[in-house]
Design an enzyme around this catalytic site. Structure first.
Site, PDB file in Angstrom:
ATOM      1  N   TYR A 240      58.888  59.329  -5.892  1.00 30.43           N
ATOM      2  CA  TYR A 240      58.107  58.218  -6.524  1.00 30.43           C
ATOM      3  C   TYR A 240      59.080  57.802  -7.903  1.00 30.43           C
ATOM      4  CZ  TYR A 240      54.029  60.223  -4.327  1.00 30.43           C
ATOM      5  OH  TYR A 240      53.096  60.729  -3.349  1.00 30.43           O
TER       6      TYR A 240
ATOM      7  N   ASP B 120      49.584  65.212  -8.913  1.00 25.09           N
ATOM      8  CA  ASP B 120      50.435  65.172  -7.972  1.00 25.09           C
ATOM      9  C   ASP B 120      51.478  64.260  -8.246  1.00 25.09           C
ATOM     10  OD1 ASP B 120      50.404  65.397  -4.753  1.00 25.09           O
ATOM     11  OD2 ASP B 120      50.871  63.303  -5.209  1.00 25.09           O
TER      12      ASP B 120
ATOM     13  N   TYR C 267      44.940  61.703   0.141  1.00 25.22           N
ATOM     14  CA  TYR C 267      45.773  60.768  -0.887  1.00 25.22           C
ATOM     15  C   TYR C 267      45.135  59.405  -0.661  1.00 25.22           C
ATOM     16  CZ  TYR C 267      49.413  59.734   2.897  1.00 25.22           C
ATOM     17  OH  TYR C 267      49.874  59.294   4.086  1.00 25.22           O
TER      18      TYR C 267
ATOM     19  N   THR D  93      50.408  59.935  -9.119  1.00 31.99           N
ATOM     20  CA  THR D  93      51.412  59.169  -9.855  1.00 31.99           C
ATOM     21  C   THR D  93      52.347  58.041  -9.018  1.00 31.99           C
ATOM     22  OG1 THR D  93      52.935  60.950  -9.553  1.00 31.99           O
ATOM     23  CG2 THR D  93      51.348  61.261 -11.360  1.00 31.99           C
ATOM     24  N   TRP D  94      51.958  57.941  -7.959  1.00 30.15           N
ATOM     25  CA  TRP D  94      52.853  57.060  -7.349  1.00 30.15           C
ATOM     26  C   TRP D  94      52.877  55.537  -7.897  1.00 30.15           C
ATOM     27  CZ3 TRP D  94      52.403  55.232  -1.503  1.00 30.15           C
ATOM     28  CH2 TRP D  94      53.390  54.633  -0.885  1.00 30.15           C
TER      29      TRP D  94
HETATM   30  P1  NAP Z   1      44.708  55.330  -4.674  1.00 27.52           P
HETATM   31  O1  NAP Z   1      44.569  56.423  -5.538  1.00 27.52           O
HETATM   32  O2  NAP Z   1      43.766  55.073  -3.477  1.00 27.52           O
HETATM   33  O3  NAP Z   1      44.713  53.862  -5.383  1.00 27.52           O
HETATM   34  C1  NAP Z   1      45.335  53.611  -6.473  1.00 27.52           C
HETATM   35  C2  NAP Z   1      45.144  52.172  -7.025  1.00 27.52           C
HETATM   36  O4  NAP Z   1      43.769  52.115  -7.348  1.00 27.52           O
HETATM   37  C3  NAP Z   1      45.967  51.875  -8.137  1.00 27.52           C
HETATM   38  O5  NAP Z   1      46.404  50.631  -7.958  1.00 27.52           O
HETATM   39  C4  NAP Z   1      44.873  51.762  -9.423  1.00 27.52           C
HETATM   40  O6  NAP Z   1      45.406  50.784 -10.291  1.00 27.52           O
HETATM   41  C5  NAP Z   1      43.555  51.470  -8.660  1.00 27.52           C
HETATM   42  N1  NAP Z   1      42.664  52.011  -9.321  1.00 27.52           N
HETATM   43  C6  NAP Z   1      42.228  53.395  -9.815  1.00 27.52           C
HETATM   44  N2  NAP Z   1      40.965  53.543 -10.217  1.00 27.52           N
HETATM   45  C7  NAP Z   1      40.497  52.315  -9.954  1.00 27.52           C
HETATM   46  C8  NAP Z   1      38.988  51.610 -10.270  1.00 27.52           C
HETATM   47  N3  NAP Z   1      38.083  52.569 -10.889  1.00 27.52           N
HETATM   48  N4  NAP Z   1      38.761  50.198 -10.149  1.00 27.52           N
HETATM   49  C9  NAP Z   1      40.001  49.571  -9.544  1.00 27.52           C
HETATM   50  N5  NAP Z   1      41.090  49.947  -9.127  1.00 27.52           N
HETATM   51  C10 NAP Z   1      41.379  51.084  -9.518  1.00 27.52           C
HETATM   52  O7  NAP Z   1      46.230  55.085  -4.022  1.00 27.52           O
HETATM   53  P2  NAP Z   1      47.558  55.983  -3.964  1.00 27.52           P
HETATM   54  O8  NAP Z   1      48.003  55.860  -5.504  1.00 27.52           O
HETATM   55  O9  NAP Z   1      48.232  55.512  -2.908  1.00 27.52           O
HETATM   56  O10 NAP Z   1      47.251  57.427  -3.759  1.00 27.52           O
HETATM   57  C11 NAP Z   1      46.788  58.420  -4.887  1.00 27.52           C
HETATM   58  C12 NAP Z   1      48.048  59.329  -5.104  1.00 27.52           C
HETATM   59  O11 NAP Z   1      48.291  60.257  -3.696  1.00 27.52           O
HETATM   60  C13 NAP Z   1      49.342  58.767  -5.057  1.00 27.52           C
HETATM   61  O12 NAP Z   1      49.481  58.063  -6.444  1.00 27.52           O
HETATM   62  C14 NAP Z   1      50.332  59.797  -4.929  1.00 27.52           C
HETATM   63  O13 NAP Z   1      50.280  60.676  -5.957  1.00 27.52           O
HETATM   64  C15 NAP Z   1      49.478  60.603  -3.605  1.00 27.52           C
HETATM   65  N6  NAP Z   1      50.131  59.923  -2.470  1.00 27.52           N
HETATM   66  C16 NAP Z   1      50.572  60.710  -1.534  1.00 27.52           C
HETATM   67  C17 NAP Z   1      51.171  60.510  -0.228  1.00 27.52           C
HETATM   68  C18 NAP Z   1      51.867  61.067   0.595  1.00 27.52           C
HETATM   69  O14 NAP Z   1      52.531  60.786   1.621  1.00 27.52           O
HETATM   70  N7  NAP Z   1      51.749  62.529   0.417  1.00 27.52           N
HETATM   71  C19 NAP Z   1      51.139  58.790   0.074  1.00 27.52           C
HETATM   72  C20 NAP Z   1      50.407  58.187  -0.724  1.00 27.52           C
HETATM   73  C21 NAP Z   1      49.749  58.733  -1.881  1.00 27.52           C
HETATM   74  P3  NAP Z   1      45.673  51.420 -11.958  1.00 27.52           P
HETATM   75  O15 NAP Z   1      46.507  52.516 -11.863  1.00 27.52           O
HETATM   76  O16 NAP Z   1      46.260  50.116 -12.202  1.00 27.52           O
HETATM   77  O17 NAP Z   1      44.216  51.764 -12.481  1.00 27.52           O
END
Ligand code: NAP
Length: 277
Positions: free
Chosen positions: A53, A48, A191, A19-20
């Site tokens: 966030y 998550d 993540y 949900t970031w």
């Molecule tokens: P991610 O899940 O690798 O990528 C998210 C991005 O990809 C968004 O811009 C999304 O856009 C896009 N996307 C999703 N599905 C897609 C598809 N089929 N085709 C094209 N683009 C697509 O990156 P993340 O958000 O950094 O990581 C996921 C989650 O992990 C976070 O949201 C958070 O909850 C958690 N996180 C934790 C930490 C930590 O330090 N613990 C750090 C980073 C992240 P749309 O939303 O516009 O579809």
């Protein structure tokens, strides 16, 4: 739904929802909530989030998306390191509970290591668990050496997960941290599994995926889902893409396909400092 087993024996979905950045833009808010709800319908019931966030906005959005469905959800949230003192952790958790409009968080994580001694944070997490405000606790972004230090602290050896940056282009944890966690049956929450959408545009992954009749996002997620002890939490604020990503659960990769991905995105050949985003 494919599940992953926590050290306590509880099963959680292997595919969750990140949900970031959700709730940051009013123009996309309604679709983000609709995407999270569709995810729940599909069985992607692990959500998550974190107090960090959007300064709590993501937690508020999660409350809206899960309204009336709390018991279906396995809710993960995180405390910021600068709040992670004995009293600060409890206060941060209370605020998260209010924003999430719930009486309990299923898994509460230390977001990354700061200056507060692990013993203090663990004491607070154990107190929150005894009070029923969190069901499980864990950590995030802790390296190999950090994990060993944590292990020696009261409560440290009963963490439910280490949430880490892990995807085809970030394989450093495979050298020492992942095997160490595996020996202790601690699952990893991967993540940024799509490398924040950069993997979707990777030409090598795109060519690989095209040959198999999948999309690059599906291939990136299927590679992680090939593990029994890895939970993926892609963030997806659009229903169409969520359906696409969900398809990865039905696209298991064969051993030769996994070997090809090892050639395209090689595993580490030595220790690397832990990467984080
Ligand atoms: P991610 O899940 O690798 O990528 C998210 C991005 O990809 C968004 O811009 C999304 O856009 C896009 N996307 C999703 N599905 C897609 C598809 N089929 N085709 C094209 N683009 C697509 O990156 P993340 O958000 O950094 O990581 C996921 C989650 O992990 C976070 O949201 C958070 O909850 C958690 N996180 C934790 C930490 C930590 O330090 N613990 C750090 C980073 C992240 P749309 O939303 O516009 O579809």
């Amino acid at each position: 739904m494919k599940t992953v087993t926590l050290p306590c024996g509880e099963h959680v979905p292997a595919f969750g929802q990140g949900t970031w950045y959700m709730g940051d833009d009013r123009a996309t808010r309604t679709e983000e909530i609709a995407a999270l709800r569709l995810g729940l319908d599909l069985g992607l019931t692990l959500i998550d989030t974190a107090e960090m966030y959007g300064d709590g906005r993501a937690e508020q959005l999660v409350a809206e998306a899960t309204a009336g469905r709390r018991d279906e959800v396995f809710l993960v949230s995180k405390v910021l390191p600068n709040h992670a003192t004995r009293r600060g952790t409890v206060a941060a958790c209370e605020k998260s509970l209010k924003r999430l409009k719930t009486d309990r968080i299923d898994l509460y994580l230390l977001h990354w290591r700061g200056n507060v001694p692990f013993a203090e944070t663990m004491e607070a997490l154990l107190a929150l668990q005894s009070a029923g405000k969190i069901r499980h606790y864990g950590v995030s972004n802790l390296d190999f050496a950090d994990m060993q230090e944590l292990w020696a602290v009261a409560g440290g050896a009963t963490v439910a997960t280490n949430q880490l940056l892990y995807n085809l282009t970030r394989r450093g944890i495979e050298w020492d941290l992942l095997p160490w966690l595996r020996e202790r049956r601690i699952p990893v929450m991967a993540y940024s599994p799509l490398e924040q959408a950069r993997l979707v545009k990777n030409p090598q992954l795109a060519a690989f995926a095209r040959r198999l009749g999948m999309t690059p996002a599906q291939a990136a997620l299927a590679w992680l889902l090939a593990n029994d002890d890895v939970i993926v939490i892609p963030k997806c604020g659009r229903r169409e893409r969520l359906q696409e990503n969900f398809g990865a659960l039905h696209r298991s990769l064969t051993a030769p396909q996994l070997a090809e991905l090892d050639r395209l995105f090689p595993p580490p050949t030595g220790p690397r400092p832990l990467e984080m985003l």
